[in-house]
Motif scaffolding. Structure first.
Motif, PDB file in Angstrom:
ATOM      1  N   HIS B   7       6.313  14.603  30.894  1.00 27.05           N
ATOM      2  CA  HIS B   7       6.777  13.826  32.040  1.00 27.05           C
ATOM      3  C   HIS B   7       5.770  12.759  32.441  1.00 27.05           C
ATOM      4  O   HIS B   7       6.068  11.907  33.248  1.00 27.05           O
ATOM      5  CB  HIS B   7       7.033  14.761  33.213  1.00 27.05           C
ATOM      6  CG  HIS B   7       5.832  15.574  33.557  1.00 27.05           C
ATOM      7  ND1 HIS B   7       5.430  16.647  32.794  1.00 27.05           N
ATOM      8  CD2 HIS B   7       4.943  15.456  34.562  1.00 27.05           C
ATOM      9  CE1 HIS B   7       4.346  17.169  33.325  1.00 27.05           C
ATOM     10  NE2 HIS B   7       4.022  16.469  34.382  1.00 27.05           N
ATOM     11  N   ALA B   8       4.558  12.830  31.918  1.00 21.24           N
ATOM     12  CA  ALA B   8       3.514  11.897  32.324  1.00 21.24           C
ATOM     13  C   ALA B   8       2.883  11.245  31.088  1.00 21.24           C
ATOM     14  O   ALA B   8       1.884  11.714  30.581  1.00 21.24           O
ATOM     15  CB  ALA B   8       2.448  12.628  33.137  1.00 21.24           C
ATOM     16  N   PRO B   9       3.520  10.189  30.578  1.00 22.55           N
ATOM     17  CA  PRO B   9       3.009   9.579  29.346  1.00 22.55           C
ATOM     18  C   PRO B   9       1.593   9.028  29.540  1.00 22.55           C
ATOM     19  O   PRO B   9       1.299   8.405  30.552  1.00 22.55           O
ATOM     20  CB  PRO B   9       4.009   8.445  29.068  1.00 22.55           C
ATOM     21  CG  PRO B   9       4.642   8.170  30.389  1.00 22.55           C
ATOM     22  CD  PRO B   9       4.675   9.476  31.121  1.00 22.55           C
ATOM     23  N   GLY B  10       0.741   9.300  28.573  1.00 25.89           N
ATOM     24  CA  GLY B  10      -0.608   8.756  28.633  1.00 25.89           C
ATOM     25  C   GLY B  10      -1.564   9.568  29.470  1.00 25.89           C
ATOM     26  O   GLY B  10      -2.722   9.217  29.606  1.00 25.89           O
ATOM     27  N   GLU B  19      -5.144   9.350  38.538  1.00 24.52           N
ATOM     28  CA  GLU B  19      -6.300   8.949  39.332  1.00 24.52           C
ATOM     29  C   GLU B  19      -7.574   9.587  38.768  1.00 24.52           C
ATOM     30  O   GLU B  19      -8.575   8.912  38.536  1.00 24.52           O
ATOM     31  CB  GLU B  19      -6.067   9.390  40.787  1.00 24.52           C
ATOM     32  CG  GLU B  19      -7.048   8.834  41.785  1.00 24.52           C
ATOM     33  CD  GLU B  19      -6.987   7.317  41.850  1.00 24.52           C
ATOM     34  OE1 GLU B  19      -5.966   6.744  41.453  1.00 24.52           O
ATOM     35  OE2 GLU B  19      -7.981   6.719  42.295  1.00 24.52           O
ATOM     36  N   GLN B  20      -7.487  10.909  38.514  1.00 21.59           N
ATOM     37  CA  GLN B  20      -8.643  11.619  37.979  1.00 21.59           C
ATOM     38  C   GLN B  20      -9.003  11.078  36.595  1.00 21.59           C
ATOM     39  O   GLN B  20     -10.175  10.870  36.275  1.00 21.59           O
ATOM     40  CB  GLN B  20      -8.318  13.118  37.891  1.00 21.59           C
ATOM     41  CG  GLN B  20      -9.526  13.972  37.556  1.00 21.59           C
ATOM     42  CD  GLN B  20      -9.148  15.413  37.269  1.00 21.59           C
ATOM     43  OE1 GLN B  20      -8.035  15.713  36.837  1.00 21.59           O
ATOM     44  NE2 GLN B  20     -10.081  16.312  37.514  1.00 21.59           N
ATOM     45  N   LEU B  89      -6.811  -8.700  33.434  1.00 18.88           N
ATOM     46  CA  LEU B  89      -5.852  -9.054  34.476  1.00 18.88           C
ATOM     47  C   LEU B  89      -4.428  -8.891  33.950  1.00 18.88           C
ATOM     48  O   LEU B  89      -3.549  -8.355  34.639  1.00 18.88           O
ATOM     49  CB  LEU B  89      -6.099 -10.505  34.911  1.00 18.88           C
ATOM     50  CG  LEU B  89      -5.565 -10.927  36.271  1.00 18.88           C
ATOM     51  CD1 LEU B  89      -6.151 -10.055  37.361  1.00 18.88           C
ATOM     52  CD2 LEU B  89      -5.903 -12.398  36.528  1.00 18.88           C
ATOM     53  N   GLY B  90      -4.233  -9.315  32.698  1.00 17.54           N
ATOM     54  CA  GLY B  90      -2.923  -9.162  32.066  1.00 17.54           C
ATOM     55  C   GLY B  90      -2.518  -7.696  31.987  1.00 17.54           C
ATOM     56  O   GLY B  90      -1.366  -7.332  32.242  1.00 17.54           O
ATOM     57  N   ALA B  91      -3.499  -6.840  31.634  1.00 14.41           N
ATOM     58  CA  ALA B  91      -3.199  -5.407  31.512  1.00 14.41           C
ATOM     59  C   ALA B  91      -2.815  -4.830  32.868  1.00 14.41           C
ATOM     60  O   ALA B  91      -1.894  -4.019  32.977  1.00 14.41           O
ATOM     61  CB  ALA B  91      -4.403  -4.668  30.937  1.00 14.41           C
ATOM     62  N   THR B 185       0.072  -0.337  29.979  1.00 11.75           N
ATOM     63  CA  THR B 185       0.953  -0.587  31.119  1.00 11.75           C
ATOM     64  C   THR B 185       0.089  -0.724  32.372  1.00 11.75           C
ATOM     65  O   THR B 185      -1.085  -0.347  32.350  1.00 11.75           O
ATOM     66  CB  THR B 185       1.909   0.598  31.303  1.00 11.75           C
ATOM     67  OG1 THR B 185       1.114   1.777  31.496  1.00 11.75           O
ATOM     68  CG2 THR B 185       2.789   0.775  30.096  1.00 11.75           C
ATOM     69  N   PRO B 186       0.655  -1.241  33.462  1.00 10.47           N
ATOM     70  CA  PRO B 186      -0.134  -1.344  34.691  1.00 10.47           C
ATOM     71  C   PRO B 186      -0.689   0.015  35.113  1.00 10.47           C
ATOM     72  O   PRO B 186      -1.759   0.099  35.707  1.00 10.47           O
ATOM     73  CB  PRO B 186       0.870  -1.860  35.716  1.00 10.47           C
ATOM     74  CG  PRO B 186       1.883  -2.578  34.917  1.00 10.47           C
ATOM     75  CD  PRO B 186       1.982  -1.857  33.612  1.00 10.47           C
ATOM     76  N   GLN B 187       0.026   1.112  34.776  1.00 12.61           N
ATOM     77  CA  GLN B 187      -0.443   2.450  35.144  1.00 12.61           C
ATOM     78  C   GLN B 187      -1.580   2.905  34.252  1.00 12.61           C
ATOM     79  O   GLN B 187      -2.477   3.621  34.690  1.00 12.61           O
ATOM     80  CB  GLN B 187       0.710   3.435  34.984  1.00 12.61           C
ATOM     81  CG  GLN B 187       1.514   3.646  36.234  1.00 12.61           C
ATOM     82  CD  GLN B 187       2.383   4.862  36.065  1.00 12.61           C
ATOM     83  OE1 GLN B 187       2.951   5.086  34.993  1.00 12.61           O
ATOM     84  NE2 GLN B 187       2.494   5.643  37.116  1.00 12.61           N
ATOM     85  N   ASN B 188      -1.492   2.551  32.990  1.00 14.68           N
ATOM     86  CA  ASN B 188      -2.368   3.164  32.006  1.00 14.68           C
ATOM     87  C   ASN B 188      -2.979   2.105  31.098  1.00 14.68           C
ATOM     88  O   ASN B 188      -2.428   1.761  30.056  1.00 14.68           O
ATOM     89  CB  ASN B 188      -1.550   4.177  31.176  1.00 14.68           C
ATOM     90  CG  ASN B 188      -2.391   4.785  30.083  1.00 14.68           C
ATOM     91  OD1 ASN B 188      -3.601   4.935  30.248  1.00 14.68           O
ATOM     92  ND2 ASN B 188      -1.761   5.106  28.975  1.00 14.68           N
ATOM     93  N   HIS B 189      -4.099   1.546  31.530  1.00 16.19           N
ATOM     94  CA  HIS B 189      -4.764   0.538  30.701  1.00 16.19           C
ATOM     95  C   HIS B 189      -6.278   0.711  30.774  1.00 16.19           C
ATOM     96  O   HIS B 189      -7.028  -0.239  30.672  1.00 16.19           O
ATOM     97  CB  HIS B 189      -4.363  -0.869  31.157  1.00 16.19           C
ATOM     98  CG  HIS B 189      -4.695  -1.102  32.602  1.00 16.19           C
ATOM     99  ND1 HIS B 189      -3.830  -0.809  33.617  1.00 16.19           N
ATOM    100  CD2 HIS B 189      -5.804  -1.562  33.197  1.00 16.19           C
ATOM    101  CE1 HIS B 189      -4.389  -1.071  34.771  1.00 16.19           C
ATOM    102  NE2 HIS B 189      -5.590  -1.522  34.547  1.00 16.19           N
TER     103      HIS B 189
END
Lengths: 104, 224, 556
Positions: B7-10, B19-20, B89-91, B185-189
């Motif tokens: 459920h939580a890719p990456g 966050e952690q 910034l792009g990431a 992705t904005p979440q995972n970079h």
């Protein structure tokens, strides 16, 4: 996100880049003046430290990051300062046996 | 292990939250950079000691370097740092093309820097200024051996710096196709941002190398 | 803690159905594992092997020193023997010993995490260790190095006819393993603690590993650059320390000791953490002055970076710098003494149980104190001039590194072996081995203090006949020591098959790691624990209540 918001994100980075380029010119100009030992080196060091601080604070986003990250940055800086200071405590106080002058 | 967090890719299995994971990644990267500072501190201490012992020879040695090339390379490297910021910034905004363009720009400027470096090294080789058995000094004979020491440090410091750039560019070559396929992705970079920190660090090393290798002989110094 | 009571019930002493050892089988599942517990086991096996290699060199050295003449090996071979002994023991055994084996295994368990922060980096660190060790073994099999483990220039860079470059490269690569381990631990301790696990609830083992990791991360890169410069000077004749170019060989010594003195604290600090755990557990008392002991670890780590110059008192370092370094060296005694006094205060009126780990811990306290106090003597400029480069120095650092670090490692291994394997080892044989190690160690190294004070220099294999008695005593002690080291290998392996099941908490100890099953499950805990208790809440329960299984086996 609107174009305006993108623009405002870009702007500070551009300003930092310009500041870094200006400081590069300043350090070259300053190197052409003869301030005498050790002032020339201290001026160069001060400018280099300013540039490094700009990169660390803005490009590396340390400004506005957690205390822990700032602590990690300072750890490295203090480490290198200890290395410099205590090594120099030897070389700066040695009875001079090294002669940097024309030899016979 | 990936299926436990389907459920939580990456998100790696041993972290409780993004966050952690993010905080761990950045703290780890900064500790790595503290380690890098200490690695280069050896070279800088070496420079400091010999500069104190042989101030005159270092000025003479520095005059064999072309400060204009050094200055041009400084500008190139600062520009590469800027393009790296663009990629990060792009990431953050999830703009795939911006990451790719930023990385390409960084690769381009890094390549120019290394190309110039190769040219510089080549010219030192031609002038017999590479330390070792091949070294010959045709200037003031009284400082010949200490000038060789200066060039040991010149090659040691710029060589270690260049090695870090080569490693960084290798990593960027791996990152490019991943960025193109939209891995970050904005979440995972975290990887892009962490790599950015590394690249900026390499830039900072050069910020110190440039004045203390290329510029110290400019003002005429004590010798003239 | 309820674990004490639950140890009595028969369910608790049965092994869990699923744990990290049986979750997967085959060589591949071990070589590609990212489980911190399995990586700890990989390290355990590899450092045991290199400890044996270093031990073989020690044996040869002690045999050669039986007689005043150089009759077993040539001078050149002897140089290689003590160099390879030092290189193997320091870089490939002592530095990784407790952190990489016990630290890897226990840190996530003790703070209530599923794994370290960067599991893949953790595995990479073991591979770096193996590659570095492989390179060093390559040079060893081709004749080794004869420069001493310190690699002083210009001998190492210009004159030595041995495999300096390959060994330097091996140690360089091995350095990455230290850095990765340290980085991993720092981030893990900062970011992976269970809810409620505040800084001052951390076990002292964690505090000492935090301090150790700090040194690993900040010190090791300086060794790396030193070895790179040595490599460049030796292989490409690019002078950095070469006196022929006006270079200064003493600068190499500054560089080398900037890492290698703090490296002593990499070896001893984890042991200090282990001893704190053991002393509290078997005195059945909360550790005395918890915060002081915790912060003393940090103090040792920081001060450790300020004293390297005491290795250079006789290397034409400036006299003023020597004074500064001498004073700073004295300061290290303060945090070290805080630890020793606090252990003493913890033992005072404790309900002491003489278990095998406690044997090691008590031995450690005595030997570490002797090693530390002789360190103060050596840090004193006047005395150091007299005993510099003698067996006094050799005895001093063996009291710290073997009497201290190694005793701590063995004590920790005995303490957590039931947790690691789920099995109990023989009480009789383990007590015997602890005694043999203590007696053998003292017989080996105490005569060396006297030898050194009388003027026997280190690194010589021919000596005046009047020193022979002391050398023979030392060699006799070494053979007892060897038996003491071989015994655990036998009964530990024996315990894997025949040992009783340990249950979660065979010692009735507190701490999160004892709440996990033995051996622990793949991700350590059934669910992430919430910490609502202070550390070391021992309440001196009598032996009969707390250790039912042992009473059944050995009698009260």
């Amino acid at each position: 996100m609107s174009e305006h918001e993108h623009h405002s994100l870009w702007k500070p980075y551009g300003q930092v880049l310009v500041a870094l380029l200006v400081l590069t010119v300043v350090t070259v100009v300053a190197a052409n003046f003869h301030f005498g030992t050790p002032w020339s080196d201290l001026v160069a060091l001060f400018i280099a430290l300013s540039k490094a601080a700009l990169v660390v604070a803005f490009f590396m986003h340390v400004k506005g990051s957690t205390r822990l990250i700032k602590f990690a940055v300072w750890t490295g800086v203090i480490g290198i300062a200890i290395f410099f200071a205590l090594t120099l405590s030897d070389y700066a106080t040695r009875v001079i046996t090294y002669v940097d002058a024309p030899r016979m | 292990m990936a299926d436990a967090h389907a459920h939580a890719p990456g998100l790696a299995h041993h972290f409780e939250s993004y966050e952690q994971q993010k905080e761990s990644a950045f703290l780890g990267m900064w500790i790595f950079l503290a380690q890098e500072i200490m690695f280069f501190s050896g070279l800088f201490t070496c420079y400091l000691v010999y500069r104190v012992l042989y101030p005159h020879a270092f000025l003479v040695g520095s005059r064999e370097l072309d400060w204009r090339i050094g200055a041009a390379n400084t500008v190139v490297l600062l520009l590469s740092s800027f393009t790296m910021v663009v990629a990060v910034l792009g990431a953050k905004q999830g703009r795939r093309k911006m990451i790719v363009l930023g990385l390409l720009g960084t690769l381009l400027f890094g390549g120019i820097f290394l190309g110039v470096k190769v040219f510089e090294y080549g010219s030192k080789w031609e002038h017999h200024l590479v330390p070792g058995p091949y070294f010959e000094w045709h200037g003031d004979p009284s400082v010949g051996r200490e000038v060789e020491l200066f060039f040991s440090l010149y090659f040691g410091m710029t060589g270690m710096h260049a090695l870090h750039m080569v490693i960084g560019m290798g990593i960027m070559l791996v990152m490019l196709p991943l960025a193109w396929r939209g891995k970050w992705t904005p979440q995972n970079h975290n990887f892009v941002e962490g790599f950015g920190l590394y690249w900026h660090f390499v830039d900072i090393v050069w910020i110190f190398l440039f004045p203390f290798l290329y510029l110290i002989g400019l003002s005429g110094g004590s010798s003239h | 803690m309820q674990a004490t009571a639950s140890a009595a019930t028969p369910e608790a002493v049965r092994p869990p159905r699923h744990h990290y050892l049986n979750v997967d089988y085959g060589l591949r599942s071990w070589l590609l594992t990212t489980d911190h517990k399995r990586i700890g086991i990989l390290y355990l096996l590899s450092i045991t092997f290199f400890f044996a290699v270093g031990g073989i060199y020690a044996t040869l050295i002690r045999l050669e020193l039986l007689t005043p003449q150089g009759d077993l090996v040539s001078s050149d071979t002897y140089n290689r023997l003590f160099t390879m002994h030092g290189v193997m023991m320091i870089f490939f055994f002592l530095v990784p010993s407790i952190p990489a084996v016990l630290g890897n295994f226990l840190i996530p368990l003790m703070i209530g995490a599923k794994d370290v922060a960067f599991p893949k980096l953790n595995l990479a660190s073991w591979y770096m260790y193996m590659i570095g060790a492989g390179l060093t073994m390559y040079s060893l099999l081709h004749g080794g190095v004869d420069t001493g483990w310190t690699f002083y220039t210009p001998f190492s860079s210009s004159y030595s006819n041995s495999f300096v470059a390959a060994t330097a490269l091996g140690i360089f690569v091995n350095g990455f393993s230290s850095i990765f381990t340290g980085l991993n631990f720092l981030v893990t301790i900062h970011r992976m603690r269970a809810p409620g696990m505040t800084w001052f609830r951390l076990p002292l083992f964690i505090w000492s590993h935090y301090a150790t990791s700090l040194i690993m991360v900040l010190g090791t890169p300086v060794l790396a650059i030193t070895l790179v410069l040595l490599f460049l000077e030796r292989v490409f004749q690019i002078g950095f320390f070469d006196p022929a170019l006006g270079g200064d060989p003493v600068l190499f010594q500054h560089f080398f000791w900037f890492y290698s003195h703090p490296a002593v604290y990499i070896m001893i600090l984890p042991s200090l953490g282990v001893i704190s755990e053991i002393v509290a557990a078997f005195a059945r008392k909360p550790i005395f002055g918890y915060k002081f002991v915790a912060l003393a670890s940090m103090g040792i780590a920081i001060l450790g970076f300020l004293v390297w110059g005491h290795h250079l008192f006789l290397s034409s370092q400036s006299a003023y710098a020597a004074l500064v370094f001498s004073v700073l060296t004295m300061l290290i005694a303060v945090p070290s003494a805080i630890k020793v006094f606090n252990w003493m205060a913890t033992l005072y009126r404790g309900s002491i149980e003489y278990s095998t780990p406690m044997f090691y811990a008590l031995g450690f306290i005595g030997l570490f104190t002797i090693g530390g106090l002789t360190g103060l003597m050596l840090g004193t400029l006047g005395i150091d001039v007299h005993v510099h480069d003698t067996y006094f120095v050799v005895a001093h650092f063996h009291y710290i590194m073997v009497g201290g670090a190694l005793m701590g490692y063995l004590g920790g291994l005995h303490y957590w072996w039931p947790k690691i394997t789920g099995r109990l080892y023989s009480g009789f044989w383990s007590h015997l081995s602890a005694l043999l190690v203590f007696l053998g160690f003292n017989l080996t190294f105490f005569p060396q203090f006297i030898l050194g004070y009388l003027g026997m220099p280190r690194r010589y294999h021919v000596y005046p006949p009047e020193f022979q008695v002391l050398h023979v005593l030392s060699t006799a002690g070494a053979s007892i020591l060897a038996v003491g080291y071989l015994l655990p290998m036998v009964y530990f392996i024996w315990s894997l098959k025949y040992g009783d099941y340990a249950g979660r908490n065979p010692w009735g100890a507190v701490g999160l790691e004892w709440q996990a099953t033995s051996p622990p499950a793949l991700h350590n805990f059934e669910e992430i624990p919430v910490v609502d208790f202070e550390p070391y809440q021992y309440k001196g329960a009598p032996v009969a209540q707390r250790l039912p299984y042992r009473i059944a086996k050995y009698g009260a």
